[in-house]
Structures are given as C-alpha cells and as structure tokens.
Motif scaffolding. Sequence first.
Motif, short mmCIF file in Angstrom:
data_model
loop_
_atom_site.label_atom_id
_atom_site.label_comp_id
_atom_site.label_asym_id
_atom_site.label_seq_id
_atom_site.Cartn_x
_atom_site.Cartn_y
_atom_site.Cartn_z
N ALA A 154 0.84 -1.20 0.00
CA ALA A 154 0.00 0.00 0.00
C ALA A 154 0.87 1.24 0.00
O ALA A 154 2.02 1.20 0.47
N GLY A 155 0.31 2.30 -0.52
CA GLY A 155 1.02 3.57 -0.48
C GLY A 155 0.88 4.33 -1.78
O GLY A 155 0.02 4.02 -2.61
N SER A 156 1.74 5.31 -1.93
CA SER A 156 1.65 6.19 -3.09
C SER A 156 2.34 5.55 -4.30
O SER A 156 3.49 5.13 -4.20
N PRO A 157 1.65 5.55 -5.44
CA PRO A 157 2.31 5.03 -6.65
C PRO A 157 3.48 5.92 -7.07
O PRO A 157 4.35 5.50 -7.81
N LYS A 158 3.52 7.15 -6.56
CA LYS A 158 4.62 8.06 -6.91
C LYS A 158 5.68 8.11 -5.79
O LYS A 158 6.52 9.01 -5.76
N ALA A 159 5.61 7.14 -4.89
CA ALA A 159 6.56 7.14 -3.76
C ALA A 159 7.99 7.07 -4.27
O ALA A 159 8.30 6.31 -5.19
N THR A 160 8.87 7.84 -3.64
CA THR A 160 10.29 7.70 -3.95
C THR A 160 11.01 6.92 -2.85
O THR A 160 12.18 6.61 -2.97
N LEU A 161 10.27 6.64 -1.78
CA LEU A 161 10.83 5.84 -0.69
C LEU A 161 9.95 4.61 -0.47
O LEU A 161 8.73 4.75 -0.26
N LEU A 162 10.55 3.46 -0.57
CA LEU A 162 9.79 2.21 -0.42
C LEU A 162 10.35 1.42 0.78
O LEU A 162 11.57 1.27 0.89
N PHE A 163 9.46 0.99 1.65
CA PHE A 163 9.86 0.13 2.77
C PHE A 163 9.50 -1.31 2.42
O PHE A 163 8.34 -1.58 2.06
N ALA A 164 10.46 -2.19 2.54
CA ALA A 164 10.20 -3.61 2.27
C ALA A 164 10.36 -4.39 3.56
O ALA A 164 11.45 -4.42 4.14
N GLY A 165 9.27 -4.99 4.01
CA GLY A 165 9.31 -5.81 5.22
C GLY A 165 9.41 -7.28 4.86
O GLY A 165 9.73 -7.64 3.72
N GLU A 166 9.11 -8.11 5.85
CA GLU A 166 9.27 -9.56 5.65
C GLU A 166 8.01 -10.19 5.07
O GLU A 166 8.00 -10.69 3.95
N GLY A 167 6.94 -10.12 5.83
CA GLY A 167 5.69 -10.73 5.39
C GLY A 167 4.60 -10.38 6.38
O GLY A 167 4.90 -9.93 7.49
N PRO A 168 3.35 -10.59 6.01
CA PRO A 168 2.25 -10.21 6.89
C PRO A 168 2.25 -10.98 8.20
O PRO A 168 2.64 -12.14 8.24
N GLY A 169 1.82 -10.29 9.24
CA GLY A 169 1.56 -10.95 10.52
C GLY A 169 0.05 -11.12 10.67
O GLY A 169 -0.70 -11.00 9.69
N ARG A 170 -0.36 -11.34 11.92
CA ARG A 170 -1.78 -11.63 12.15
C ARG A 170 -2.69 -10.48 11.73
O ARG A 170 -3.69 -10.67 11.04
N ASP A 171 -2.32 -9.26 12.14
CA ASP A 171 -3.18 -8.10 11.83
C ASP A 171 -3.24 -7.81 10.34
O ASP A 171 -4.27 -7.41 9.81
#
Length: 326
Positions: A154-171
């Motif tokens: 999720a987020g802005s398609p024009k984002a210049t900063l991307l955060f990459a995590g591991e994988g979804p948790g319960r929430d």
Amino acid sequence: MSDVREDVLLLVRDLQTELRVLRGLGVRVVKRQAQPESQPGEPSVKKPENAAPKIGGRKTTYQFGDGRQARWEMVMQEREAKPTKAPKGRQAQLFGQGARAEESLAQAPSKPVWQPNPLSAEEVQAKLDELRQEIGDCTRCRLHTGRNNLVFGAGSPKATLLFAGEGPGRDEDRTGKPFVGRAGHLLDKIIEAMGLKREDTYICNVIKCRPPENRTPQDDEMRTCGIFLARQIEIIRPRHIVCLGSTAAKYLLQINQAMGKIRGRFFEHSSGARILPTYHPAYLLRNAKAKKLVWEDLQKVMGEIKQPVEEDPNPPPVPLRSGLTS
Ligand code: URA
C-alpha cells in the motif's frame, strides 16, 4: 487455452521476471562452471580488472533433460561509494537524545543514475493493479493454505521511498494491509520522525501471505513470491528502498549476513535506487536500544532525499517523428 499451455506461459513469464529481477538486484557476473571450452581450473568468465568486491550471490545447478548439468554462480558486487559529511538531520523525538548525525553517502556519485518515474500516478497505479490481478488468488506456494488475505502492499504510486518488510503478521492477514499491527504503528512513528507521511511512501513485503505462527519465510517461498516485490519496485521505481529486517535484505541484496554487519550501508539497485538495510520494527519492540541505530541509518536516507536528483549523463535517446532515435 489448455491448463498445460497456461502453466508453461506462466513459468516462462516468471523465469523472464526472475532474470530481470536478478539483473535488478545487481547480479553482474554469471559464472558458468565446467564449460567444455574452459581449461581445467580456469574460470570461464574472467574477473574484470578493478572489479568491486563480491558481497553476495548464489549458486544454482540446472539439470537439462538429457542429464547434463550446468552450474552457475551469480555474483553481486558492491559499488564503492565515498562517504561525505551528513547534512544536519531532523532529530526525532521518538529516538531520544542518543542519536547522532553520522557520515552519509549523500553526495556519493553512483551509476546508474536514478531518474524519477516518468509515468503519472494513474499510470503507475494501473500497472500495480495489473500486477495484483496477475497474482490473483495465488496458490504458487504452500503459504496460501493458511491465509485469510493476501497483503499486496500500500502507499503512493509516486513514492520515492519504499519500505520492504518480511511478510504479513496476524493483523495484516486479517486486514489485507501491510504493517498495521504493533510493528506497523512503530513504523508509522519512524516515518513521521523522518518528516514524511506514511501515505507518501510505499510499504510492502517480500512475501504476501502470512507464514504459520509468523515463522521466517523459507527460501523457496521467498523466491516464488519475491519476484512480485521486485516487480513492484520496477513499476514504482523508488529512489530509496529501506529493507526492514534481514528477510528483505536477504532477498533484495542476495546476501545472508547478520543485520548488524550490513545495516546502515547503501547498496545499489540497477535502477539507480539506493537500498539501505536496517532493523525491523518488530525487533525494535523487543530491543529498544536498537532504535538509536535505526535512527542513525535512516538519517542517511533523509540526507540523500534532500539532495537534488542527479542528471542522467546518458539519458535515453529522444524518439524522432520518424520512429528512429536521435
Ligand atoms: N511485519 C512485516 O514484515 N510486515 C508486515 O506487513 C507486518 C509485520
């Protein structure tokens, strides 16, 4: 279309993506072992002079139908960047007094040179929607059996900063949104402390389905699903990618090193994006002292964000009316 034909087409497309992804990840050299034309003991591909140090890669054995085998070693090299003085960073209340401004790679020249995505937000979003459709009701790996919702990102398609995590948790599995649990709230605070808004960034994960008991994703799951992260990066074309935790670093940098060794260093993506690994917010929830280190790491990103985008010394050729290029 028959099922077999459809499967083969999907396989070919995935392989093409994997190759693009490997190039994107900085694989510069593919060494083929045991080539008939090589002399015994002689590497089939000579190491280029002044080659950057090898920082990672992986060995793959491919079995041909007739029993022959080919072994490949894919090597990722680090482009050396010269540290320069960091611009003064915004001190986040979140991280307290301990954080100190550090050396930054802010003005380090790097090639290829990142250029903003020329597509409009709508065009980028359309490509992301297309990718989401392609993933579909995914059953490509075992993780689909336990999921409630696939978490695309999720987020802005024009984002210049991307955060990459591991994988979804319960929430995340419950809501279908990335980083919405406790670790997500901490990530929100971190983003705010950087002087940014969550919705201006893009947040996603290496794997899109929750592993059982939140276990670490297995290598084959990362290989299968990671190509979609790579495609998201390709589509959005962020200037900076922050790997949150070692799973994202392991996938995006193709290295298997402790976060303590690689955090806070910039690595280069073939798009010119700068990749910086740091600790995962979930780790920070258990180890509050590491917040200071994460803040130091993110100050380097902030320092670079403030720098104007370098001009591309080799811009793509301008198309002429005739369809030829200049
Ligand atoms: N941890 C992750 O790595 N990703 C999420 O989306 C949530 C928690």
